[in-house]
Every structure is written in structure tokens, then in C-alpha cells.
Write an enzyme that holds these catalytic residues in place. Structure first.
Site: not given
Length: 680
Positions: A395, A397, A400, A402, A417, A511
Site C-alpha cells: 500500500g 500511505g 511513503g 508500505v 512504511k 485523512d
């Protein structure tokens, strides 16, 4: 009109004095005399003695007329097979707690199948029957003329010994995983962690126990099992399921040795010349003097380190070597230059050592702070090895990427991350995440395991969520069940409520979106990615900051240079709640109809026009529960009000989602108007 009867039944009447609702038809965990439980009505335990949320034990007279006690796999609605049932020849039609204090099943042929009859007069005692949080259905009495020492006394309970009941395969049993159950003098289950294990959550002991060490076949191959582990013996203890290998015939010493030398074996049970090897987690552990069993428990020796401290010591020795080299070089230069140059060099070297010392003091203070947070400091090589050189991306984030990883020393799966140095604020972001997440602990927030701050590298290490982000689960080919989606929404709401009102440092996440909601192995919602979090002191109500968040989830006040409050998270939650309701993204330009492309507009139009069924794609599971759908949809529309003063707090959101607080019809969220309604 409402009446609270002497029997404990709370009854509502209409204007014609006709009964429209009564509490006896909607039991929680307790039945009272004169109360009748019809087929299909469920009694649910509470979570614990102090937590009145729905627990995992249920009592009911099923639609087929069979009475039983069951466990549920929360947060789902999956019901396991019963761990207690009352066997009879005829099916039942009601569970009756009569005015005399007797409890029985009334059969279809009108025969009574008694649980108990009372010799003590109901004129002298109060009675109640409660499905307790430990799974025991108990009848209690209390004197109507009490003394100072009077308490609720146990009259009878079922099952007689819950520790010895057979629970469904894969169920944790009474006490949770990796625990042992024994009865106390009042026939209540006492739950214990075995040697080498501790509670997963000290606030919820029924989540079970975790080992204080993790085995690794790679690590175990580096030395003998005898040097790393010892075997603890416990008599009359057994875990009846979870065997992965059975050795028979076998003697005690061979059984002990078989588990000691097997890196996958956590416990071995010896009984009747047989050896049952078991992996973690262990379920339905119990003391049973009739089993004549001996448990061999593998425990790491106290003098064998869990982690190799060589990395920190080598770092320290490396620093010393560098300092010594600097001194040698400086000395050599001093011997071969003029007095003036020597003076400059001495000054320069002294200044250099001052800054080195200052940096070490600062880092030492930072390390002490992080140590107090119980976070682990990783080297960059540790995380390179753990992620196989950052091979598997799971993923992206804020600031950055992950990666999935496995810690070599503990074999624990983690999410790493790696902050992007291209962003100017990434170092500030790094410190914010460490300080914020390191201080907070909640079941609906992702736990920070540790960090790495080495040179220009800034990395954060989180616990790994097996079911990844909500986005993949929600927008996939298979639509999750309505109950599952509501549980996820409730989990996110609980997490936000904790951040907004229950933290020592109040936090605005800034967020909230499906990519930042992760799902654990039980599909519990866990809020992640605090890189954009904005902290408030307890005496602050708002802050001013640059625009943060993700397009489509950002509250309007971000664009109008207005003060930012917790209501920006409420707005984002409202958008997320609509996505959870409809199982579609907030913005979907591939939809042919332009009116449906923006979810927030389309959802309000459907609500206003009474076409709520269209939102859920004619899903019959939800359409059969339109009251629930309308309630949740109304909550979402209140949350996305452009006027932030109209949005409810997360505490109010929780009460409305739970059905405790009423949800009035919301106004048009996209038109500013007079504040004719507000939530605090």
C-alpha cells in the site's frame, strides 16, 4: 404513555392505551419472573462485568424448539454449535420464568420441562436469571428484607461445569486462546495464563494469552533445543483440539523430547501412552482431573536472550572506533603544522566533539522517550532483511510506501512504511507519527511496533493487518454482508471517538478514507496512517493549518481558510459511511449516469426521493431491514453537512448508529442556511 411495572417490565402505550412496545420482548442478558421467551428470541451476555456491550454467548429457544447455549464469532453473526442443550422428546414453544420463580420450557403438548422449582417463597425473595459474561446461565435470589451482608446468591446454574463443555472446533472456549479454565467454589470459571504466557489485552482478559517469546525454526537451528528451552509440566491440564501430530505408543520422556526438538511444537499432551503435539493458538484449555493427562509446555530459558544485542553493541563500538580514529588523525596533523594552524585545528576538533556530544545527548533523550513508549528501534538492515529488500508493496500511505515484512528474530509479520525523502515535511511527519501512535492504544487503531531513524532513512513499523485495507474489501467483486459493514463503520467511529475525546492528547486524523482503514484477521476496523494527524491541547477547540487529506473526503472548511476542528474528521467519516452503505467509491467517473458519479450528491437525492433501495443495489438483506438502512443513511447525511456546526460529534454519531439516540431527518447538506438544528 409509559409504565414501569413492579415485575420490571417497561411498557409503552399509544393514545388508545394499547400496548405498542415492552422491554420483556427485547431481553438483553437477564430474564425476570413473569417473563416469557418466545421461539427465536435471543438473550446475549455482556462482554465483561463492566462492559455492557453484546458479548459472545447466546441463549435461545430456536425456531425448531430446541433450547441451547451458543457462542458467536464476533464481530460477525456466525453462530457456533451449542455448548449446552436441554435434551427432551418434545420440542418447546416457550421458555417461561413464572411468577413463582420457576423456570421451565413449555412444550408443544403443554408439558413443562423444569429447570428448577423454588422452595423459598417469591414473597420473600427477588429472582433473576442471567446469562453471565462467562457463558454460565445462572439463577440468582436476593432477600426482600436484606441485611448489610446480603448479596445476590446463586440458586442454580447451567452448565454444571462449563470448563468441561465441548466447544465448536476453532472456538476459543470459555477463557480465550492459550488459557486454562478451572472452576471456583461457586462454579464460576477461573481463567489462567500458563507459564511463559501473558494477557493479550489487560483490559479484556477474554481475548486470551500470548507467548512471551516466539519460536523460529531458523533461529532454533542455530543451537540445540536443550540450550534454548526448558519443559514445564502441568498435571490434569488438556487442550482437547488442535493436534497436528499424534505419536502412539509413546512414553513420557519420549513425548517431552519430541516437543522439545520440534520447532513447531508449543505444547505436548501425554495420556494413555500417547503423545499429542499442538501448535499455537491453543483453544478450550481446561483442568480435568479425570483426564489423567500431563501437559509438557515449552518455555524459553530466562538466560537465553530474545534478541541479539550485537547490533546495538556494534553500533556503540563503531562510534568509539570513529572517535579514536578522529583523535589519531588530529594528533598526527598537530605534530606537523604551525602553532596558528594547530590552534585552529584544536578549536575545530573541540567544536566538532561538542556537536557530536550534543547530538548524542539529544538522541539519548529521544531514545529514552521512545523506550518509555515501549517502541523498538530497528536498524535499516533489520528492515531491509525483514522486507526482503522492500520486495512486496502492500500500500501507499501519506508520504511513503508500505511493504510487508517478517521480523527475523520473532517471526512476526509487520508492515513497514518507508517515508519518501522527496517530501519536505517527511522528517516532521516521521516524528509526529512516532509520538502520536506511540502514546495511544485502542482496539480500533493500528499499533506501532517500532521505528528506524538512521542517516536519511526514516521508517515506521506497524503490526500487519492480514485483511489489508477496507478499500479492497469494500469495492471488490463480493459485497460484504450488511451486518459486517455496520460493524466496520462502528469500529471506525469508536476509533475516531477515542482520538477526539478520550486521548490525553486530542487528535484530528485529517485523512479518513477506505485506504487508511485496515482490517485485522477478524475483520475488525483499525484506523491507520497518522502522518497527517493534527494534535490539539486539551484546552484547544480548533487549529489553523494548511490543507490536508484526500480529494473527495476533505471538508469544505479546508478551502475557506476557516479554523479546523474535529468536525473535519466527521465529514470524512460521513463520506466513508456512504461508501460502506453503497459498496462503491465516492467518485466513480466510469458510471454512465452523471447524476450518480458523485456519491454524496446521488445519495442525498435518493434519500430525498425515497429511493433508498437503489443505493444498495436492490440487496434484499438490507431491503428487509429498511429502518436500519434509513438510520445509517441519515447519520451519514448529517456528517457531510457543509455547515460544520450542523455536523454531530463522533460521540453523537456512535449513539445514533447504536440506535440509542434518535436520528432526525437531515437538511440538504449542500446549501448553507440558518442553523435550525445542531448537534454538540
Amino acid at each position: 404513555m409509559a409504565i414501569f411495572n413492579d415485575t420490571g417490565n417497561f411498557v409503552l402505550f399509544d393514545r388508545k392505551f394499547e400496548k405498542i412496545w415492552e422491554s420483556f420482548n427485547h431481553p438483553t442478558d437477564t430474564l425476570l419472573p413473569t417473563q416469557v421467551l418466545e421461539k427465536g428470541v435471543v438473550v446475549s451476555s455482556r462482554v465483561s462485568s463492566t462492559n455492557f456491550s453484546r458479548g459472545r454467548f447466546q441463549l435461545s429457544l430456536k425456531t425448531d424448539g430446541k433450547f441451547g447455549l451458543y457462542t458467536m464469532n464476533l464481530p460477525s453473526e456466525h453462530l457456533n454449535s451449542n455448548y449446552y442443550t436441554k435434551e427432551t422428546t418434545n420440542t418447546g414453544k416457550q421458555l417461561v420464568f413464572n411468577e413463582s420463580g420457576s423456570l421451565y420450557i413449555l412444550r408443544e403438548n403443554n408439558e413443562m420441562d423444569m429447570f428448577s422449582t423454588e422452595s423459598a417463597s417469591i414473597a420473600n425473595y427477588y429472582y433473576r436469571a442471567t446469562l453471565d459474561f462467562d457463558g454460565v446461565f445462572t439463577k440468582y435470589s436476593y432477600p426482600k428484607n436484606p441485611t448489610k451482608d446480603s448479596n445476590w446468591s446463586v440458586v442454580w446454574s447451567i452448565p454444571d461445569n462449563i470448563c468441561l463443555q465441548r466447544f465448536a472446533y476453532g472456538n476459543s472456549g470459555v477463557c480465550g486462546y492459550n488459557r486454562v479454565c478451572r472452576l471456583d467454589q461457586n462454579k464460576r470459571p477461573l481463567c489462567e495464563c500458563i507459564r511463559g504466557f501473558s494477557l493479550v489485552d489487560s483490559n479484556d482478559e477474554y481475548r486470551g494469552c500470548k507467548p512471551s517469546f516466539l519460536q523460529s525454526c531458523v533461529e532454533d537451528s542455530k543451537s540445540s533445543a536443550e540450550s534454548r528451552y526448558t519443559i514445564e509440566e502441568m498435571k490434569d491440564v488438556d487442550w482437547p483440539s488442535g493436534d497436528y501430530e499424534i505419536l502412539q505408543p509413546y512414553d513420557k520422556e519420549k513425548c517431552k523430547e519430541a516437543c522439545l526438538s520440534d520447532c513447531t511444537c508449543a505444547i505436548a499432551i501425554y495420556r494413555e501412552n500417547g503423545c499429542w503435539k499442538k501448535r499455537l493458538p491453543l483453544n478450550n484449555g481446561k483442568f480435568d482431573t479425570t483426564a489423567e493427562a500431563i501437559a509438557f509446555i515449552k518455555v524459553r530459558k530466562s538466560d537465553f536472550p530474545l534478541e541479539n544485542p550485537s547490533s546495538s553493541s556494534s553500533s556503540s563500538s563503531s562510534s568509539k572506533t570513529k572517535s579514536q580514529n578522529v583523535l589519531i588523525i588530529a594528533g598526527s596533523v598537530l605534530l606537523g603544522t604551525s602553532l596558528f594552524v594547530n590552534f585552529l585545528l584544536v578549536g575545530g576538533v573541540s567544536l566538532g566533539f561538542f556537536f557530536i556530544y550534543k547530538k548524542r545527548v539529544t538522541r539519548s533523550q529521544h531514545d529514552k522517550e521512545v523506550s518509555r513508549l515501549n517502541l523498538r528501534c530497528f536498524t535499516y538492515k533489520d528492515l531491509t532483511d525483514a522486507t526482503d529488500d522492500f520486495k512486496e508493496e502492500v500500500g501507499r500511505g501519506s508520504f511513503g510506501i508500505v511493504y510487508k515484512g517478517t521480523l527475523k528474530d520473532t517471526n512476526e509479520q509487520v508492515a513497514v512504511k518507508k517515508l519518501d525523502r522527496a517530501f519536505q515535511d517527511s522528517e516532521k511527519e516521521f516524528k509526529a507519527e512516532v509520538n502520536v501512535i506511540g502514546h495511544i492504544h485502542h482496539k480500533n487503531l493500528v499499533r506501532l511496533v517500532g521505528y528506524c531513524e538512521e542517516g536519511e532513512q526514516r521508517l515506521l513499523v506497524y503490526e500487519f493487518m492480514r485483511n489489508r485495507a477496507l478499500a479492497g474489501f469494500l469495492f471488490g467483486d463480493i459485497r460484504p454482508s450488511w451486518n459486517q459493514r455496520i460493524e466496520i463503520a462502528m469500529g471506525v467511529a469508536r476509533g475516531l471517538l477515542y482520538l477526539h475525546e478520550e486521548c490525553s492528547t486530542q487528535i484530528i486524523h485529517c485523512d479518513i478514507k477506505p485506504q487508511n482503514i485496515l482490517l485485522d484477521e477478524s475483520y475488525n476496523a483499525r484506523i491507520a496512517d497518522f502522518g497527517l494527524a493534527k494534535l490539539l491541547l486539551m484546552n484547544q477547540s480548533h487549529t489553523n493549518t494548511a490543507i490536508r487529506g484526500t480529494k473527495g473526503y476533505v471538508a469544505p472548511e479546508w478551502f475557506s481558510n476557516m479554523p479546523i476542528t474535529f468536525k473535519v474528521d466527521v465529514y470524512s467519516f460521513g463520506v466513508l459511511l456512504l461508501e460502506i452503505i453503497c459498496c462503491r467509491r465516492n467518485v466513480d467517473i466510469e458510471i454512465g449516469d452523471e447524476e450518480e458519479a458523485i456519491l454524496v450528491y446521488w445519495a442525498y437525492d435518493c434519500y430525498k426521493e425515497g429511493r433508498m433501495d437503489v443505493l444498495v443495489g436492490n440487496d434484499m438483506e438490507i431491503i428487509q431491514d429498511m429502518n436500519s438502512l434509513e438510520r445509517v443513511l441519515r447519520v451519514a447525511i448529517w456528517c457531510i453537512q457543509e455547515d460544520s456546526s450542523l455536523r454531530p460529534s463522533m460521540k453523537k454519531v456512535m449513539l445514533m448508529l447504536e440506535g440509542i439516540a434518535q436520528v432526525p431527518a437531515p437538511p440538504n447538506p449542500f446549501v448553507f442556511g440558518p442553523n435550525n438544528s445542531s448537534f454538540i
